[in-house]
Motif scaffolding. Structure first.
Motif, PDB file in Angstrom:
ATOM      1  N   ASP A 192       0.938  -1.286  -0.054  1.00  0.00           N
ATOM      2  CA  ASP A 192       0.029  -0.133  -0.093  1.00  0.00           C
ATOM      3  C   ASP A 192       0.877   1.208   0.036  1.00  0.00           C
ATOM      4  N   ALA A 193       0.421   2.551  -0.607  1.00  0.00           N
ATOM      5  CA  ALA A 193       1.153   3.589  -0.540  1.00  0.00           C
ATOM      6  C   ALA A 193       1.082   4.199   0.862  1.00  0.00           C
ATOM      7  N   VAL A 194       1.957   4.847   1.267  1.00  0.00           N
ATOM      8  CA  VAL A 194       2.109   5.704   2.571  1.00  0.00           C
ATOM      9  C   VAL A 194       1.418   6.934   2.442  1.00  0.00           C
ATOM     10  N   THR A 195       0.920   7.668   3.333  1.00  0.00           N
ATOM     11  CA  THR A 195       0.566   8.822   3.296  1.00  0.00           C
ATOM     12  C   THR A 195       1.746   9.890   3.423  1.00  0.00           C
ATOM     13  N   ALA A 196       2.409   9.528   4.626  1.00  0.00           N
ATOM     14  CA  ALA A 196       3.814  10.212   4.885  1.00  0.00           C
ATOM     15  C   ALA A 196       4.843   9.347   5.530  1.00  0.00           C
ATOM     16  N   GLY A 197       5.794   9.807   5.555  1.00  0.00           N
ATOM     17  CA  GLY A 197       7.129   9.037   6.249  1.00  0.00           C
ATOM     18  C   GLY A 197       7.717   8.318   5.308  1.00  0.00           C
ATOM     19  N   SER A 198       8.822   7.442   5.563  1.00  0.00           N
ATOM     20  CA  SER A 198       9.596   6.854   4.654  1.00  0.00           C
ATOM     21  C   SER A 198      10.035   5.502   5.266  1.00  0.00           C
ATOM     22  N   ILE A 199      10.269   4.343   4.447  1.00  0.00           N
ATOM     23  CA  ILE A 199      10.639   3.192   4.766  1.00  0.00           C
ATOM     24  C   ILE A 199      12.193   2.816   4.273  1.00  0.00           C
ATOM     25  N   ILE A 200      12.987   2.807   4.868  1.00  0.00           N
ATOM     26  CA  ILE A 200      14.232   2.452   4.420  1.00  0.00           C
ATOM     27  C   ILE A 200      14.714   1.122   4.725  1.00  0.00           C
ATOM     28  N   ILE A 201      15.166   0.283   3.705  1.00  0.00           N
ATOM     29  CA  ILE A 201      15.529  -1.050   3.864  1.00  0.00           C
ATOM     30  C   ILE A 201      17.202  -1.018   3.226  1.00  0.00           C
ATOM     31  N   ASP A 202      18.087  -1.311   3.970  1.00  0.00           N
ATOM     32  CA  ASP A 202      19.199  -1.464   3.483  1.00  0.00           C
ATOM     33  C   ASP A 202      19.826  -0.231   2.618  1.00  0.00           C
ATOM     34  N   GLY A 203      19.414   0.935   3.435  1.00  0.00           N
ATOM     35  CA  GLY A 203      19.834   2.130   2.658  1.00  0.00           C
ATOM     36  C   GLY A 203      18.929   2.617   1.646  1.00  0.00           C
ATOM     37  N   GLN A 204      18.094   1.918   1.180  1.00  0.00           N
ATOM     38  CA  GLN A 204      17.074   2.237  -0.146  1.00  0.00           C
ATOM     39  C   GLN A 204      15.790   2.598   0.335  1.00  0.00           C
ATOM     40  N   ASN A 205      15.138   3.367  -0.038  1.00  0.00           N
ATOM     41  CA  ASN A 205      13.618   3.815   0.232  1.00  0.00           C
ATOM     42  C   ASN A 205      12.797   2.940  -0.685  1.00  0.00           C
ATOM     43  N   ILE A 206      11.982   2.067  -0.054  1.00  0.00           N
ATOM     44  CA  ILE A 206      11.546   0.884  -0.924  1.00  0.00           C
ATOM     45  C   ILE A 206      10.444   1.437  -1.967  1.00  0.00           C
ATOM     46  N   ALA A 207       9.973   2.808  -1.752  1.00  0.00           N
ATOM     47  CA  ALA A 207       9.052   3.090  -2.666  1.00  0.00           C
ATOM     48  C   ALA A 207       9.807   3.500  -3.976  1.00  0.00           C
ATOM     49  N   ASP A 208      10.952   3.355  -3.959  1.00  0.00           N
ATOM     50  CA  ASP A 208      11.955   3.915  -5.072  1.00  0.00           C
ATOM     51  C   ASP A 208      11.700   2.814  -6.051  1.00  0.00           C
ATOM     52  N   LYS A 209      11.613   3.004  -7.371  1.00  0.00           N
ATOM     53  CA  LYS A 209      11.465   2.245  -8.501  1.00  0.00           C
ATOM     54  C   LYS A 209      12.607   1.274  -8.505  1.00  0.00           C
ATOM     55  N   ARG A 210      13.827   1.758  -8.452  1.00  0.00           N
ATOM     56  CA  ARG A 210      14.831   0.996  -8.387  1.00  0.00           C
ATOM     57  C   ARG A 210      15.171   0.030  -7.193  1.00  0.00           C
ATOM     58  N   ALA A 211      14.385   0.037  -6.185  1.00  0.00           N
ATOM     59  CA  ALA A 211      14.750  -0.777  -4.976  1.00  0.00           C
ATOM     60  C   ALA A 211      14.076  -2.134  -5.333  1.00  0.00           C
ATOM     61  N   ARG A 212      14.058  -2.642  -6.501  1.00  0.00           N
ATOM     62  CA  ARG A 212      13.459  -3.947  -6.870  1.00  0.00           C
ATOM     63  C   ARG A 212      13.988  -5.062  -5.824  1.00  0.00           C
ATOM     64  N   GLU A 213      15.422  -5.023  -6.033  1.00  0.00           N
ATOM     65  CA  GLU A 213      16.133  -6.215  -5.261  1.00  0.00           C
ATOM     66  C   GLU A 213      15.761  -6.139  -3.695  1.00  0.00           C
ATOM     67  N   VAL A 214      15.755  -5.046  -3.490  1.00  0.00           N
ATOM     68  CA  VAL A 214      15.530  -4.789  -1.767  1.00  0.00           C
ATOM     69  C   VAL A 214      14.002  -5.313  -1.403  1.00  0.00           C
ATOM     70  N   ARG A 215      13.091  -4.865  -2.417  1.00  0.00           N
ATOM     71  CA  ARG A 215      12.009  -5.294  -2.341  1.00  0.00           C
ATOM     72  C   ARG A 215      11.892  -7.016  -2.305  1.00  0.00           C
ATOM     73  N   ARG A 216      12.468  -7.444  -3.246  1.00  0.00           N
ATOM     74  CA  ARG A 216      12.418  -9.177  -3.435  1.00  0.00           C
ATOM     75  C   ARG A 216      12.836  -9.812  -2.004  1.00  0.00           C
ATOM     76  N   ARG A 217      13.950  -9.029  -1.469  1.00  0.00           N
ATOM     77  CA  ARG A 217      14.604  -9.689  -0.475  1.00  0.00           C
ATOM     78  C   ARG A 217      13.685  -9.383   1.037  1.00  0.00           C
ATOM     79  N   THR A 218      12.838  -8.686   0.741  1.00  0.00           N
ATOM     80  CA  THR A 218      11.718  -8.604   1.816  1.00  0.00           C
ATOM     81  C   THR A 218      10.332  -9.288   1.552  1.00  0.00           C
ATOM     82  N   GLN A 219      10.317 -10.453   2.255  1.00  0.00           N
ATOM     83  CA  GLN A 219       9.163 -11.357   2.137  1.00  0.00           C
ATOM     84  C   GLN A 219       8.002 -11.096   3.162  1.00  0.00           C
ATOM     85  N   VAL A 220       6.977 -12.199   2.889  1.00  0.00           N
ATOM     86  CA  VAL A 220       5.780 -12.156   3.982  1.00  0.00           C
ATOM     87  C   VAL A 220       5.387 -13.380   4.281  1.00  0.00           C
TER      88      VAL A 220
END
Lengths: 303, 694, 317
Positions: free
Chosen positions: B436-464
């Motif tokens: 879900d999109a957030v209203t405000a604030g940021s989520i940084i994983i391994d130094g990358q903002n996960i909303a960033d399009k380039r953070a694909r790799e980081v998003r893959r490493r975050t599972q559920v």
């Protein structure tokens, strides 16, 4: 501590994968009525396909000497006011009914399903726009909508079938299917497994075709079957009104069109048999559709 | 025969509820003898209850305990003769109530007793009241039907009843409809309805399972007090051993349609004499003890009630199985008033057989405070608009699901996120997964903002891992397709053969057999599905896993297995977890640090041991007090403080501190400003102005 | 309450306007119109001038958007234009035929509801009993039999059994109720049958669902009599989805009229519509379609209001 320890003592149960044939048999045993519907529909389709081989007479051959003949060995279902053999006309009519029904329902349901999925997946303005148009179409009875299309398009014969008539029958189906498929797609989109696919970073295409579409097959199949019945009924109604299939093509609805009250008295068989044919065809597809729904309903199969 | 009761009731209808001492021993009010219940369906006969016998005295609280499908609810419905028709039927047995066999009564005679002599309270307060009838109409119904009251009398009595169950403004409530009330309030109405005709017995079927823990405590305290005060016998059906320990006088444990152990609560918990009871008690994480290493679990699954094994039904899962267990054990006394259906009960009760799992090596030490930070959540807000009514012209309201939450998670650590429903914990999980999109604030994983399009790799490493094992797997894909899909998509393995091998490896890692690969989700049990979900997450080679209530849909014995699995995977693969749950004990067991949330905000955040030993925020304290502990001796020593009031609607959040409306310490200044999350000790953060740093 | 109704009334405007746009432009996607069919129909040689003059008279020479706005403006004054075929005002053409069609529709709906609600309920309460099987067969057959054929069979039966045919001349109810009913009860039965099949199915499944609800179990646990449970607790809830279907189907009953009027040779709105389609009389077609859409929209509105009155969860704002 080994992780596999829990299940090591369990022997591997042998278990055959369900094949197409097994699934058919399972359907036949759990849904005997549906199987009966399927068989009836198949028999009608085959009869229609083999009409040139099995029909005793040419369905359009006019014979004034045989006018309004009652059922007999020669004409098992009698003849009409032009002396045409009713059984032969019904057999050829099955062709028209099944082809028109199948093709229209397929076009209408597929188009509707695509629109429904697109509407659900993209949401937002696209969804809103599509839904408004669908709502407007849904506010009209399907026969009225079909007649509007007839008024709009006129006639257009392709390969002996009136393609505009097929359109007139398919178009009213589109919004009906679109609405149902959209709501199914919306609920599937909310499923945790779709979320899991998104988290895995799969492409939109993969999510739609690999994860959502197979789960929409059940509602699609159910709607398709139900709308074959609707399409057959609609074609018969349009032909009856003189706005569908035209003479001399044999069509069930057409056989009932324009019959004056005189014929009711003189030749009731002209009225009874074509109507029975329509009813039986619609009935068998409805039966099949209902049983498919019971059989495929995820609620019934879950747990 | 009704009048004296009514008088007594009116006299004691004081709003303050003072618990009276334990019940005086009386004669048996209800005696069940050798009850057998079958459900006849197309697929065969389910033997839901087999040979169950027990009895309840006046004023006694009896618990019927067991996991789902053990036959406890079927027993209750059979007593009321409310089994679903035509499938459910009592095939044998007698139910003596006041000396009369209820099973032999005509339907009309039985109907007279239902709601008058015996009442029943159900699990789902949201669906148990008729949505189109007002509370008053529904409450007055039994009064008019059974006691022949006229409308005025019934109305007056209804107002008394609502007062008695602690609902404010009872006259207005009578005019309201169920949808105006919260779950807890609806359950109070159900209790009021149950009490209406002064019954002698109330059967409560999982009365608080659908409620949050603070509300659960309110409802159960109320039921106990009423039972004691009005001398009503109470049968509580539950799977929650904590509730049993806190409230029950006498306990009946059921397993696979049979009674396996019976005794008073102290005996059951202190000297369990059936291996199933032992396993059940041991497999739940505890709030009252320091965390041990692995949870001991009951391996395997309960038997299929359509195809039951011969002999003792627990034998296939029992660690103490002997040859004799091929024969059915009967329920016999191991000590006065304490019965067990186990051949080795004698050894168990004397302690000759060491049943309790010895605490194994404490696997989990506190996560290294020096480990690098992997996830940083900063001032996260997620607000969304909900339409306040139907149609185009109705206004919209804003729900602040998450309102300014910050925390971080270190490598190899488990951060527990705990709170009641609607507190925003799952919303945070979904935000971290970029669902879900957030209203405000940021989520940084391994130094990358996960909303960033380039953070694909980081998003893959975050599972559920999701909660609901039924909707989390695609029903049209086989297990091997589900687990193999990411391997193919990300080309982790070069060819189909290697994918196959890797799938087998992953199945082994999550404790599933190789042949499971060809199964479809509907052919698996809940626990197995959850394992497949874990394997699917692992296939993506994650380093961070968001576990969103991964065990809350599972039975206690299965829950322990999954928790242990998650624990081991973390050890072996160095995973980092965000563990979202509402069960404080589970969170305590698995987490290194714990954040407590309430209405979209973090109330308290600290190391696990610090938080549970020394909770500082009044909300944390109330949560811990409300959660019962499965030990009657400890429970007797506690004086649970019960949180007042209901959870406020997220649409109308209280001003200032969101907890101020329910807080026992709240003063005027609490509702003036939102308290910041302050550090009061090393690594211990509290959002409360009343807490002094130490 | 009043503001709620007013709001809902306002909300019908965009829907109806949308329908108008759609129908109007759909009919004019394909070139060609009734004028040429009418004037050159019999191969008569007509000069372009005559055709143009006729076009001008009917306002067909103006650009489409202008034609559309003048149609909508006319609609608001209940003056939706002239029939392209007969040249007479559409209002006159329609108002002559409306009373008959509306009477058949209302009677059909009444008959259907009176059959379907009790039958569906009984069938649900006595599941898998003979009455249930009867209903299921009835609804399957009712859905399969084409309305026009059912009408013909009915006429056949009347002939065979009584050697009698319904009158063909329409008599308004207030003039001679017997004559009126003896003509219109048959088509009403015909359009009612499919309606009844659909509604009975809905009522059946709705009652079955409701009887499984937790609050029914609660009511049983209270020791209420089964009759009270069904009437007080089940029916009110079960009727909610049934009302929706009854409302929806009423609008769709207009579809049934299209063929049924043909069978019984009734000069109603359905037959007018068929003629308009056959003649490609777009003005008449679009107005009849708008009328049917309006019936749908307003029955929907009525259903919503009824719903709000029964279901306390829906609050008017």
């Amino acid at each position: 501590m080994k992780l596999g320890a829990i299940t090591t003592s369990v022997s591997v149960p042998s278990r055959a994968r369900p094949t197409g044939w097994r699934k058919m048999m399972q359907f036949a045993t759990t849904q005997p009525l549906g199987a009966a519907g399927l068989v009836t529909a198949l028999v009608m389709a085959i009869a229609g396909a083999l009409a040139p081989l099995i029909a005793p007479y040419n369905p359009v051959a006019i014979s004034f000497s045989d006018m309004l003949a009652p059922p007999s060995w020669e004409h098992p279902l009698g003849t009409d006011n032009f002396g045409r053999d009713i059984l032969s006309r019904i057999l050829y009519g099955a062709r028209t009914a099944i082809v028109m029904g199948l093709v229209s329902a397929l076009i209408g349901s597929t188009l509707g399903a695509i629109i429904g999925v697109v509407s659900a997946y993209f949401g937002g303005v696209v969804d809103l726009l599509i839904q408004r148009v669908v709502d407007i179409f849904l506010s009209l009875p399907i026969i009225v909508l079909a007649l509007v299309v007839v008024a709009m398009l006129g006639r257009n014969l392709v390969l002996g079938f009136d393609f505009n008539l097929i359109l007139a029958i398919s178009i009213p189906i589109v919004p009906q299917v679109a609405r149902v498929v959209r709501s199914s797609a919306l609920s599937i989109r909310e499923m945790a497994y779709v979320d899991a696919a998104r988290v895995a970073g799969y492409s939109t295409r993969r999510i739609i075709f690999r994860h959502m579409a197979p789960n929409l097959m059940a509602p699609y199949l159910i709607m398709l079957t139900a709308f074959i019945a609707q399409a057959i009924l609609l074609e018969a109604s349009l032909s009856f009104l003189g706005l569908g299939v035209t003479e001399p093509s044999p069509a069930w609805g057409l056989m009932l069109a324009g019959n004056a009250v005189d014929f009711y008295r003189q030749a009731p068989w002209m009225i009874i048999f074509p109507g029975l044919a329509i009813s039986l065809a619609v009935f068998s597809f409805n039966l099949l559709g209902d049983s498919l729904r019971d059989w495929l309903d995820p609620k019934a199969r879950l747990r | 025969m009704i009048a004296p009761n009514t008088l007594r009731m009116e006299k004691s209808a004081s709003p303050g509820l003072v618990p009276v001492g334990p019940p005086s021993p009386g004669r048996a009010l209800l005696t069940v003898n050798d009850l057998h219940v079958h459900f006849v369906q197309a697929g065969g006969v389910t033997r839901a209850v087999e040979g169950v016998s027990f009895s309840v005295r006046q004023g006694q609280i009896l618990a019927l305990v067991g996991e789902s499908g053990c036959g406890k609810s079927a027993t209750a419905l059979a007593l009321m003769r409310l089994l679903a028709r035509p499938a459910g039927r009592v095939v044998k047995g007698e139910v003596l109530f006041d000396g009369v066999d209820l099973l032999k009564l005509s339907e009309a005679e039985m109907r007279e007793r239902r709601g008058r002599d015996i009442s029943m309270i159900f699990q789902e307060p949201m669906t148990s009241l008729n949505p189109v009838l007002s509370i008053g109409e529904q409450l007055m119904e039994p009064l008019i039907a059974h006691l022949g009251m006229n409308k005025q009398a019934a109305r007056a009595r209804s107002i008394d009843l609502l007062t008695m169950v602690g609902l404010t403004d009872p006259e207005r409530r009578l005019e309201q409809y169920p949808h105006h009330l919260s779950g807890g309030m609806r359950q109070r109405v159900m209790i009021a309805m149950g009490l209406a005709c002064n019954p002698k017995l109330i059967i409560a079927d999982e009365p608080t399972t659908a409620l949050d823990v603070t509300i659960q405590a309110q409802i159960l305290e109320l039921m106990r007090d009423l039972s004691r005060r009005l001398n009503i016998a109470l049968i509580i059906i539950t799977h929650n051993l904590g509730i049993v320990a806190r409230y029950a006088d006498s306990v009946n444990v059921m397993y696979a349609a049979r009674l396996v152990e019976r005794g008073d609560a102290d005996a059951i918990f202190a000297r369990s004499s059936h291996p199933y009871t032992v396993g059940l008690i041991d497999s739940i994480p505890r709030l009252d003890r320091p965390r041990q290493g692995r949870l001991s679990t009951i391996e395997g699954m309960p038997p299929d009630l359509m195809a039951l094994p011969a002999g003792c039904r627990f034998a296939p899962r029992c660690p103490h199985r002997v040859d004799k267990c091929d024969h059915d054990p009967s329920l016999v006394a191991v000590e006065p008033g304490h019965l067990s259906a186990c051949w080795r009960a004698g050894e168990l009760v004397t302690g000759a057989l060491q049943a309790r799992a010895t605490a194994t090596d404490a696997l989990l030490s506190i996560g290294p405070a020096t480990a690098p930070v992997r996830v940083t959540v900063q001032e996260l807000k997620r607000h969304f608009k909900v339409s306040a009514g139907r149609g185009w012209f109705s206004g919209a309201a804003t729900v602040k699901a998450v309102d300014g939450v910050s925390f971080d998670i270190r490598q190899g650590e488990t951060l527990g996120l705990v709170g009641e429903s609607g507190c925003g914990k799952s919303t945070i999980g979904r935000a971290i997964l970029n669902l879900d999109a957030v209203t405000a604030g940021s989520i940084i994983i391994d130094g990358q903002n996960i909303a960033d399009k380039r953070a694909r790799e980081v998003r893959r490493r975050t599972q559920v891992i999701f909660q609901d094992p039924f909707s989390s797997l695609n029903p049209r894909m086989s297990v091997s397709e589900i687990i193999g899909e990411p391997l193919a998509v990300y080309k982790f393995e070069p060819d189909a053969q290697r994918i196959e091998a890797r799938v087998q490896e992953l199945l082994g890692q999550v404790g599933l057999m190789p042949y499971m690969a060809e199964r479809y989700p509907h052919e698996l049990s809940g626990g197995q599905r959850q394992r497949v979900g874990i394997a699917r997450a692992l296939a993506l080679k994650p380093s961070i896993i968001v576990c969103d209530e991964p065990v809350s849909a599972l039975d206690v014995s299965i829950q322990g297995q999954i928790i242990n699995l998650l624990d081991e995977l973390q050890q072996r693969l160095g995973l980092t977890y965000l563990f979202i749950a509402h069960d404080l004990a589970v969170v305590r067991h698995i987490s290194h640090r714990v954040a407590v949330m309430y209405l979209g905000r973090i109330m308290e955040l600290a190391d696990r041991d610090e938080l549970y030993r020394n909770p500082r925020h009044p909300y944390t304290q109330l949560l811990l007090d409300a959660a019962p502990v499965p030990d009657p001796v400890i429970e007797r020593g506690r004086r649970p403080r019960v949180a007042k009031g209901e959870l406020p609607s997220p649409i109308n959040q209280p001003k200032g501190c969101v907890f101020s409306t329910r807080c026992p310490m709240a003063t005027v200044e609490c509702s003036q400003a939102v308290p910041a999350l302050r550090q009061i000790a090393d690594g211990h953060y509290v959002a409360c102005i009343k807490v002094e740093p130490c | 309450m009043l503001t709620y109704v007013a709001k809902r009334l306002l909300m019908t405007i965009p829907t109806l306007l949308g329908a108008a746009v759609l129908i109007f432009f759909m009919l004019r996607v394909v070139p060609g119109d009734v004028i040429e069919v009418k004037l050159r129909g019999d191969g008569a040689s007509v000069t372009q001038d005559v055709i143009d003059a006729e076009r001008r008279r009917l306002g067909l020479d103006k650009p489409l958007p202008e034609q559309f706005t003048s149609w909508i403006a006319g609609l608001t004054r209940l003056d939706p234009g002239l029939s392209m075929w007969t040249g007479k005002p559409v209002v006159d053409e329609m108002s002559v035929r409306l009373p008959l069609s509306i009477q058949v529709a209302v009677m059909g709906a009444l008959i259907a509801t009176l059959i379907a609600v009790p039958m569906g309920t009984l069938s649900a309460l006595y599941r898998d009993s003979p009455i249930d099987y009867l209903l299921r067969i009835f609804s399957l057959v009712g859905l399969a039999v084409p309305a026009f054929w059912f009408g013909m069979v009915m006429i056949l039966l009347l002939l065979w059994l009584f050697n009698w045919l319904p009158p063909v001349i329409y008599t308004p109810f207030h003039v001679d109720p017997i004559a009126n009913l003896s003509q219109l009860i048959w088509p009403a039965l015909v359009v009612g049958i499919r309606y009844a099949a659909v509604v009975a199915r809905m009522v059946r499944s709705s009652v079955i669902e409701v009887m499984k609800e937790d609050y029914i179990r609660t009511a049983r646990a209270k020791g209420l009599a089964e009759k009270v449970i069904i009437i007080r607790h089940a029916m009110k809830n079960a009727m909610l989805p049934a009302i929706t279907v009854i409302g929806l189907e009423f609008a769709f009953l207009m579809g049934g009229l299209v063929v049924t009027e043909q069978v019984f040779n009734l000069n109603g709105i359905g037959q007018l519509f068929v003629q308009a389609v056959a003649h490609r009389d777009f003005v008449l077609v679009q107005n009849i379609v708008m009328f049917i859409a309006a019936v749908f929209v307003f029955t929907n509105l009525a259903v919503d209001l009824l719903y709000a009155a029964i279901d306390p969860r829906i609050r008017y704002r």
